[in-house]
Design a protein around this motif. Structure first.
Motif, PDB file in Angstrom:
ATOM      1  N   ALA A 202      46.470  45.341  33.049  1.00 34.17           N
ATOM      2  CA  ALA A 202      45.922  45.059  34.265  1.00 34.17           C
ATOM      3  C   ALA A 202      44.614  45.623  34.350  1.00 34.17           C
ATOM      4  O   ALA A 202      43.602  44.874  34.784  1.00 34.17           O
ATOM      5  N   LEU A 203      44.275  46.995  34.233  1.00 33.81           N
ATOM      6  CA  LEU A 203      42.780  47.493  34.195  1.00 33.81           C
ATOM      7  C   LEU A 203      41.838  46.601  33.318  1.00 33.81           C
ATOM      8  O   LEU A 203      40.729  46.464  33.722  1.00 33.81           O
ATOM      9  N   ASP A 204      42.309  46.315  31.942  1.00 33.23           N
ATOM     10  CA  ASP A 204      41.701  45.704  31.163  1.00 33.23           C
ATOM     11  C   ASP A 204      41.053  44.321  31.635  1.00 33.23           C
ATOM     12  O   ASP A 204      40.049  44.026  31.743  1.00 33.23           O
ATOM     13  N   ALA A 205      42.157  43.628  32.350  1.00 38.51           N
ATOM     14  CA  ALA A 205      41.904  42.417  32.912  1.00 38.51           C
ATOM     15  C   ALA A 205      40.877  42.678  33.980  1.00 38.51           C
ATOM     16  O   ALA A 205      39.927  41.844  34.283  1.00 38.51           O
ATOM     17  N   VAL A 206      40.942  43.610  34.916  1.00 38.61           N
ATOM     18  CA  VAL A 206      40.093  43.793  35.828  1.00 38.61           C
ATOM     19  C   VAL A 206      38.642  44.095  35.334  1.00 38.61           C
ATOM     20  O   VAL A 206      37.638  43.653  35.751  1.00 38.61           O
ATOM     21  N   LEU A 207      38.458  44.900  34.259  1.00 40.83           N
ATOM     22  CA  LEU A 207      37.357  45.161  33.558  1.00 40.83           C
ATOM     23  C   LEU A 207      36.580  43.922  33.245  1.00 40.83           C
ATOM     24  O   LEU A 207      35.313  43.968  33.373  1.00 40.83           O
ATOM     25  N   ASP A 208      37.146  43.364  32.543  1.00 37.35           N
ATOM     26  CA  ASP A 208      36.658  41.676  32.012  1.00 37.35           C
ATOM     27  C   ASP A 208      35.959  41.087  33.233  1.00 37.35           C
ATOM     28  O   ASP A 208      34.933  40.554  33.078  1.00 37.35           O
ATOM     29  N   GLN A 209      36.964  41.070  34.324  1.00 38.62           N
ATOM     30  CA  GLN A 209      36.422  40.230  35.464  1.00 38.62           C
ATOM     31  C   GLN A 209      35.417  40.724  36.075  1.00 38.62           C
ATOM     32  O   GLN A 209      34.367  39.944  36.434  1.00 38.62           O
ATOM     33  N   ALA A 210      35.261  42.104  36.354  1.00 37.57           N
ATOM     34  CA  ALA A 210      34.441  42.900  37.090  1.00 37.57           C
ATOM     35  C   ALA A 210      32.813  42.643  36.215  1.00 37.57           C
ATOM     36  O   ALA A 210      31.877  42.384  36.703  1.00 37.57           O
ATOM     37  N   ASN A 211      33.025  42.600  34.916  1.00 35.65           N
ATOM     38  CA  ASN A 211      32.040  42.415  33.936  1.00 35.65           C
ATOM     39  C   ASN A 211      31.436  40.945  33.871  1.00 35.65           C
ATOM     40  O   ASN A 211      30.076  40.830  34.361  1.00 35.65           O
ATOM     41  N   ALA A 212      32.147  40.080  34.313  1.00 36.39           N
ATOM     42  CA  ALA A 212      31.704  38.716  34.174  1.00 36.39           C
ATOM     43  C   ALA A 212      31.164  38.322  35.894  1.00 36.39           C
ATOM     44  O   ALA A 212      30.019  37.826  36.058  1.00 36.39           O
TER      45      ALA A 212
END
Lengths: 434, 769
Positions: A202-212
């Protein structure tokens, strides 16, 4: 989208002495040097509103110093404490704001605006505890701990007046005030590797989204997302490290207010206990105790105050006996922590031998808002790096950054310098280093 | 940036505002991300997920008097992020407590579905949830992110943990934690930008409802109604008319008056033994209730707050005011004797702006200047000892403070504060009425910008008539509502809103509507960030090369934007066949004789299944178990399009099949009789009996069902017990028929309708089109 492979391993710590065990290579991204017998640690202990200088200054310099009235509560700890006097802030003179940012960052504050009759500001860079936390990153499960003693609400002059520990502008590390929550955070983790792996996903997915999202934001908002991303990385590192197993007692209970009076002594007692326990289990290497914030309105009633301390420093008639008594009380609270560390054996000595603690405030005299002869104490043995029990007095108004750099080096935080421009120092106080 | 008019203390006209604007551009750069405040996070989680989160959340941060201003500068430092992550997981684990609860939330029996269908079910639910929590259309790629996360997490754990992980992700998303606003070019006013429909829905809802937009607001945004002034005003009016609308506004008023100050107010315990948390809270509540009731609900003249004799008191506050408590057990409405007046002469102001032992006319006067007139006073010069410690108090406080006007270093500023506070000298440091001060008569005459008055009531009238009041309240609302500290260039626009407020006889509702309709609330500066968030409008808003690649929920399914517009969303009154999970205890509530452990096919249990489904919103009947268990079963519930309840008799049924009669009330023969009876009625087939008493048998026909023969050997691949030998009719076959029908593309099925040898005829319902 691609998810990271879960090659991280968890491991259990066996308590205070497990740190010396060889670490599994499979631990993943955290690279560890072989730790010393006892870990290096840096601590910051901050109280707001300064001191009464005449009562603060010790007599005698070097190892043979004697405390004045303000430091009397440290009488049984003198071999562990080095007062540093005669230094001053070199980065500005604005009341409160220049002092706290000057001593803790070696930089001027960053002004955000004006309010009422004063300014709003934040820290321009990380506070010294975060300099240490960055240096120790990956060596213990928690990046840093921020612990609050007084709960009195903050003033509205920006994060400078709200918080002691900062990562950078508008990125304060809120001090935990609830001992129950702190205990749960430190010791209450559930060991559940399957759940932790899903948390990672879940954190990996948040990381990707926050980067975008970051890529679409404007400058100042981008910096906020940078902090957000950094925070995710820190939590992911903790998950990868696994939870600690630490012999603990029963969970504490939160001290309660009675008759409108804040339970300051009890809060200091229980928080100091938890901090000593966290250090003895090597859960964290960098910490901040925020006894009170800059300009705090804490009512130091055990010292006889019926008004907030900030207000008292402005309005109490000279020589401000209640303010002086409040400083004595605050030093008593510091002594409580130091005593608990001294009385916790570790390795060849005790916890206090293996830590470097800088204790300071945001100005010298609250009534004058003065910056010369800034209040600075250095406590602990720094794993043999420090010469504790020495009163160092500068006769040349050295920068507070010299003292801060000394405290960092004493804690094993091997940085070449501290501060920038007028607050820059690469010049530690050699008299205090072993 | 400059906010309050800083008074120069040199005899300037303090009513004239002299903003020190540093920019002349009326379009200000604005933040594009506001971290949700603690109450906003909790209220939105409650509204969207029905979960009350009581754990710790990141601490809010007040700037310029408002947490909304602070929230424009905040990020998530490590500890705060940890708190958000813990909250997300706690909420996910509360909502998706176990498999059965999860299936109810997701609307599908997740563990029974093949991988692709399980992923599709999670995507449907997660897209709908993200739509509500992120309050914007969801991009097609984001649906894939949600599905990928579910698949990856399932591979790591199981479908329960994985669905929790998906929800925890949605709750940790920066799109939930922050209110993100990019705006878009305004096609009607070239060169200017506006907030998008969905951004306006969020701005209005967080301001007036304290939470993310609800389904109604999101639908208005989908219809494109919130970029026009008329649409914004209509939506604001709807929000103001909602129950509970006063709460977020009362929160604003409490921030405006800095009521938090009461928490830290200390009083001398000997002089004021009644001073405690209960009293402090009562003082705060009084102001909030007066504001909610008078100003928001009754929409009376805002200035009535300054003059009203109404109050809301509990017994301890009633004692301070010297009246009988209207409710000995709690807080209730009452009126006060004449002479006290409105909020200036109430505990929150009087006690919050006094010292521990003595009054402070200076602080009380400063409060009026700062909070009601938006005027700031410089601090005392360094080195001034303002303490009265040790001063012989052989006179009134007013006389003691005379030195403020005698010393030229003090007089300039104190002349702006003390004479206001003197009007409140009739009240002591906790707000009690007093006849004497230190044994001497009290002089309550005072002066505010040239208007003289005597006593609290005249002071209140003077403040109410002050020309700065309306624009000050407008500025306070603007600060809170925009979260923007940079007000300088906007002051003319804010003054215009204030003027509208004043000309509406200080109708607070008019002020709110004028504010939300203003450019300051509706327009960001051009291209301060971006590109805009993708919307369903025929344009490539986010400049990623794809046009309108967005989704929204509609009923139980997901719609894609089609040709620049959303397809109509008028979900059928009832959805597909609903799979209903029922525990043994719940079923016994429908029929006490149903013992799942003993016999789930007993007439009593089948009656309980039927009744449980009939009790749902859409169901008229149902059968089962389609998933068996002794503690709980899954049922298939049919709505009125798929089921017709028919009351008949065993005598009638025995005509269709001799094996079904009052002495043999259910089983394969009765199934055949019922199926044939329904067919004879033109209703295809059916099941039952679902109720029976004496000769009466209630059966349920399933018109339009697809009738086919899977055969027992095939059914045995679904449940080995249903092989035609061990079982031909029973719970295992019930599951097998259901499973086989699902694989034929139907939602469910029942049987056997007829059986002979390997033949086992099924009725499949809902699907196959």
């Amino acid at each position: 989208m691609a998810f990271k492979a879960f090659d991280r391993r968890t491991f259990l710590r066996g308590g205070a002495f497990a740190v010396g065990l060889p670490l599994l290579e499979a631990m993943g991204p955290i690279a560890r040097a072989a730790p010393p017998v006892s870990p290096d640690r840096f601590g910051l202990w901050f109280w707001g509103n300064g001191v009464r200088l005449d009562q603060w200054l010790p007599t005698g310099t070097g190892p043979g110093w004697s405390p004045g009235a303000a430091l009397a509560p440290l009488a049984d700890l003198l071999p562990y404490v080095s007062p540093i006097t005669g230094c001053e802030i070199k980065t500005g003179t604005y009341p409160h704001h220049s002092g706290i940012t000057g001593v803790l960052t070696g930089q001027p504050y960053l002004q955000l605006g004006t309010t009422r009759d004063t300014i709003i500001s934040t820290f321009a860079g990380p506070s010294v505890d975060q300099t240490a936390a960055a240096f120790f990153e990956g060596q213990a499960p928690f990046h840093s701990l921020e612990i609050g003693i007084s709960q009195v609400p903050y003033s509205d002059e920006g994060s400078t007046f709200n918080h002691v520990s900062h990562n950078g502008p508008n990125s304060p590390n809120t001090a935990t005030l609830d001992p129950v929550a702190l205990y749960a955070r430190l010791f209450g983790g559930v060991f559940d590797p399957r759940r932790d792996r899903v948390r990672q996903s879940a954190l990996d997915a948040v990381l990707d989204q926050a980067n975008a999202l970051r890529a679409r934001l404007g400058g100042s908002d981008q910096a906020r997302l940078d902090q957000h991303l950094e925070s995710i990385a820190i939590l992911e590192d903790r998950l990868a490290t696994g939870i600690a197993s630490c012999p603990t007692g029963l969970p504490p209970t939160a001290p309660v207010w009675a008759y409108g009076l804040e339970p300051i002594t009890e809060q200091n007692e229980v928080m100091s206990d938890l901090l000593a326990l966290a250090l003895s289990c090597d859960l964290v290497r960098a910490f901040t105790v925020q006894f009170s914030t800059a300009g705090s309105g804490v009512v130091v009633w055990p010292a006889g105050a019926v008004e907030g301390l900030h207000s008292l420093t402005h309005f109490e008639g000279l020589p401000q006996p209640t303010v002086a008594a409040a400083v004595v009380f605050e030093m008593g609270c510091l002594a409580t922590l130091l005593r608990k560390l001294r009385d916790t054996p570790e390795g060849d000595g005790n916890l206090l031998d293996h830590v470097s603690i800088l204790a300071t405030s945001e100005h010298t005299d609250g009534y004058l808002h003065s910056y010369p002869d800034f209040p600075l104490l250095l406590a602990g043995g720094g794993n043999g790096r420090l010469k504790p029990g020495t009163h160092y007095r500068s006769e040349s108004s050295r920068s507070t950054s010299d003292a801060v750099l000394t405290a960092l080096l004493g804690g094993g935080v091997d940085v070449p310098s501290f501060g920038i421009d007028a607050g820059y120092s690469a010049n530690p106080i050699t008299e205090l280093l072993a | 940036m400059f906010l309050l008019t800083l008074l120069a203390c040199k005899g300037d006209d303090p009513a004239v505002r002299t903003p020190q604007a540093t920019s002349t551009d009326p379009s200000l750069p604005v933040a594009t991300a506001y971290r949700l405040t603690d109450p906003q996070l909790r209220a939105t989680i409650q509204q969207v997920l029905g979960v009350e989160y009581t754990g710790v959340l990141p601490t809010d941060y007040t700037l310029h008097g408002y947490v909304s201003v602070g929230s424009a500068t905040l990020s998530l430092p490590p500890y705060d992020l940890e708190l958000v992550e813990a909250a997300a997981w706690s909420v996910a684990e509360t909502l998706l407590a176990d498999g059965a609860t999860r299936d109810l939330v997701l609307g599908c029996p997740l563990d029974l579905l093949p991988d692709g269908e399980a992923r599709a079910c999670v995507e449907r639910w997660a897209v709908a949830t993200a739509f509500s929590l992120w309050h914007r259309p969801i991009e097609v790629t984001e649906r894939a992110v949600l599905g990928d996360l579910f698949d990856a997490a399932t591979a790591e754990s199981d479908r329960l943990l994985a669905s929790r992980g998906v929800l925890a992700f949605v709750l940790q998303s920066p799109w939930f934690v922050y209110r993100v606003e990019f705006g878009e070019p305004d096609p009607e006013t070239p060169g200017r930008w506006r907030y998008t429909d969905h951004e306006m829905a969020a701005r209005l809802s967080f301001l007036l409802a304290g939470a993310a937009p609800d389904a109604e607001r999101m639908a208005a945004a989908d219809r494109g109604e919130l970029t026009s002034v008329a649409g914004v005003v209509a939506e604001a009016e709807r929000l103001l008319d909602q129950p509970g609308a006063a709460d977020p506004l009362a929160g604003w008023f409490a921030e405006t008056l800095d009521l938090d100050r009461l928490d830290a107010a200390v009083k001398d315990a000997t002089l004021f033994p009644e001073w405690n948390d209960d009293l402090k809270l009562a003082m705060r509540s009084e102001i909030e209730l007066l504001f909610s009731d008078l100003v928001v609900l009754r929409d009376e003249d805002f200035r009535a707050l300054l003059t009203t004799d109404e109050t809301w008191v509990n017994p301890s506050l009633a004692a301070v005011y010297g009246i009988a408590a209207p409710d000995p057990a709690g807080t209730a409405w009452a009126t006060l004797a004449p002479g006290r007046g409105g909020i200036l002469a109430r505990g929150a102001v009087l006690a919050g702006h006094a010292n521990a032992t003595l009054n402070s006319p200076t602080r009380r006067g400063k409060f009026v200047r700062a909070k009601l007139l938006c005027q700031s006073i410089p601090p005392p010069p360094e080195g001034v000892v303002a303490s009265l410690d040790g001063v012989a108090l052989d006179t009134t406080l007013r006389e003691l403070l005379a030195r403020h006007s005698e010393d030229p270093a003090c007089a300039g500023c104190h002349a702006l504060m003390d004479p206001i506070g003197f009007g409140l000298e009739q009240f002591d440091p906790i707000g009690r009425w007093r006849e004497l001060d230190n044994g001497y008569p009290i002089d309550t005459t005072g002066d505010l910008d040239g208007t003289t008055f005597e006593g609290a009531e005249q002071l209140a009238e003077t403040v109410a008539a002050h020309p700065s009041l309306a624009s000050c309240i407008a500025l306070d609302l603007w600060l809170h509502g925009t979260g923007q500290a940079e007000t300088g260039p906007m002051l003319p626009a804010i003054d215009e809103i204030g003027a509208e407020f004043a000309s509406s006889e200080f109708s607070f509702r008019s002020l709110v509507l004028a504010f939300v309709a203003s450019d300051g609330f509706r327009r960001p500066s051009p291209g301060s960030a971006g590109p805009p968030t993708e919307a369903c409008n025929g344009r490539d808003d986010d400049e990623d090369g794809a046009v309108d690649e967005v989704l929204r929920p509609c009923g139980g399914s997901i719609q894609a934007c089609d040709d620049g517009a959303w397809p109509a969303c008028e979900p059928e009154a009832c959805g597909p066949v609903e799979i209903l999970l029922q525990t043994s205890a719940e079923l016994q509530g429908f029929h006490a004789g149903c013992d799942l452990a003993a016999d789930p096919m007993s007439p009593d249990c089948r009656a309980a299944f039927h009744r449980a489904c009939a009790a749902t919103e859409c169901g008229v009947s149902g059968y089962g178990p389609v998933t068996a268990g002794t503690g709980a079963v899954a049922l298939a519930c049919l709505d009125e399009r798929r089921a017709t309840v028919v009351t008949t008799s065993f005598t009638e049924l025995s005509i269709q099949h001799g094996g079904c009669h009052a002495g043999a009330r259910q089983g394969p023969d009765c199934n055949a009789a019922i199926s044939r009876h329904c067919a004879a009625l033109g209703l295809t087939t059916g099941y039952g009996p679902v109720e029976n008493e004496g000769d009466t048998a209630v059966i349920v026909c399933t018109p339009g069902a697809w009738v086919a023969d899977p055969t027992y050997p095939v059914l045995a691949t679904y449940d080995p017990v249903c092989d035609g030998t061990q079982q031909r009719w029973g719970p295992d076959c019930s599951e097998a028929f259901h499973g086989w029908c699902q694989d034929q593309g139907y939602a469910s099925g029942h049987g056997p309708l007829e059986n002979f040898g390997d033949a086992a005829v099924a009725a499949c319902v809902d699907g196959g089109e």
